[in-house]
Design an enzyme around this catalytic site. Structure first.
Site, short mmCIF file in Angstrom:
data_model
loop_
_atom_site.label_atom_id
_atom_site.label_comp_id
_atom_site.label_asym_id
_atom_site.label_seq_id
_atom_site.Cartn_x
_atom_site.Cartn_y
_atom_site.Cartn_z
N ALA A 42 -41.40 43.79 20.19
CA ALA A 42 -42.86 43.66 20.11
C ALA A 42 -43.55 44.21 21.35
O ALA A 42 -43.18 43.86 22.48
CB ALA A 42 -43.26 42.21 19.92
N GLY A 47 -40.48 41.18 28.07
CA GLY A 47 -39.25 41.96 28.06
C GLY A 47 -39.48 43.39 27.59
O GLY A 47 -38.95 44.35 28.18
N CYS A 48 -40.26 43.55 26.54
CA CYS A 48 -40.51 44.89 26.00
C CYS A 48 -41.34 45.72 26.97
O CYS A 48 -41.14 46.94 27.07
CB CYS A 48 -41.18 44.78 24.63
SG CYS A 48 -40.11 43.98 23.40
N THR A 49 -42.25 45.08 27.68
CA THR A 49 -43.04 45.79 28.70
C THR A 49 -42.13 46.26 29.82
O THR A 49 -42.21 47.41 30.26
CB THR A 49 -44.16 44.89 29.24
OG1 THR A 49 -45.03 44.54 28.15
CG2 THR A 49 -44.95 45.58 30.33
N ALA A 52 -40.03 49.23 28.48
CA ALA A 52 -40.85 50.43 28.30
C ALA A 52 -41.23 51.04 29.65
O ALA A 52 -41.18 52.27 29.82
CB ALA A 52 -42.11 50.10 27.49
#
Length: 157
Positions: A42, A47-49, A52
């Site tokens: 998401a 974590g995804c930030t 990325a």
């Protein structure tokens, strides 16, 4: 769906998905180029930030070694646009809202969190050669430190 898991030497499933600007991006667009395709749960989550931004910060060295990077999540294009803009991401993010591409790559399946079992996106990364063959398939990767580990696996460190 673990039965769909890709391995080294597998032909990567083709895809055509909308990017943050709702323009269609296909795996065929990268023909002749090595590409890192990573799946994340998401946009705009911690974590995804982190993951990325690690790809963003390492994109020049990956690109100089001949790799393009593409991120895929179930998020809608509007959420991807906001995430990409806020984090100054310099590679395409693609929308897979029905998770069909994630399923084709084996990146959708059973997850466990705090004792609860559910279906969801499995954080995964694939390195494809210029003809769309899997050179490296990694499932259940950690968001933090993943890009550094990937760079070591690719011999870039």
């Amino acid at each position: 769906m673990t039965e769909n898991r890709l391995t080294t030497g597998s032909k990567a499933p083709d895809f055509s998905l909308a990017d943050a600007q709702e323009k269609s991006v296909s795996l065929k667009d990268f023909a002749g180029k090595k590409v890192v395709v990573y799946f994340y749960p998401a946009a705009s989550t911690p974590g995804c930030t982190k993951e990325a931004c690690d790809f963003r910060d390492n994109l020049n060295s990956l690109a100089s070694a001949g790799y393009a990077v593409v991120g895929i999540s179930p998020d809608k294009p509007a959420a991807l646009a906001k995430f990409s803009s806020k984090e100054s991401l310099n590679f395409p993010l693609l929308s897979d809202p029905d998770h069909a591409v994630a399923e084709a790559y084996g990146a959708w399946g059973e997850k466990k969190n705090y004792g609860r079992t559910y279906e969801g996106l499995i954080r995964s990364t694939f390195v494809l050669d210029g003809s769309g063959v899997v050179e490296l398939a990694q499932y259940n990767v950690r968001a933090t430190g993943h890009v550094a580990k990937l760079r070591r696996n690719l011999g870039l460190d």
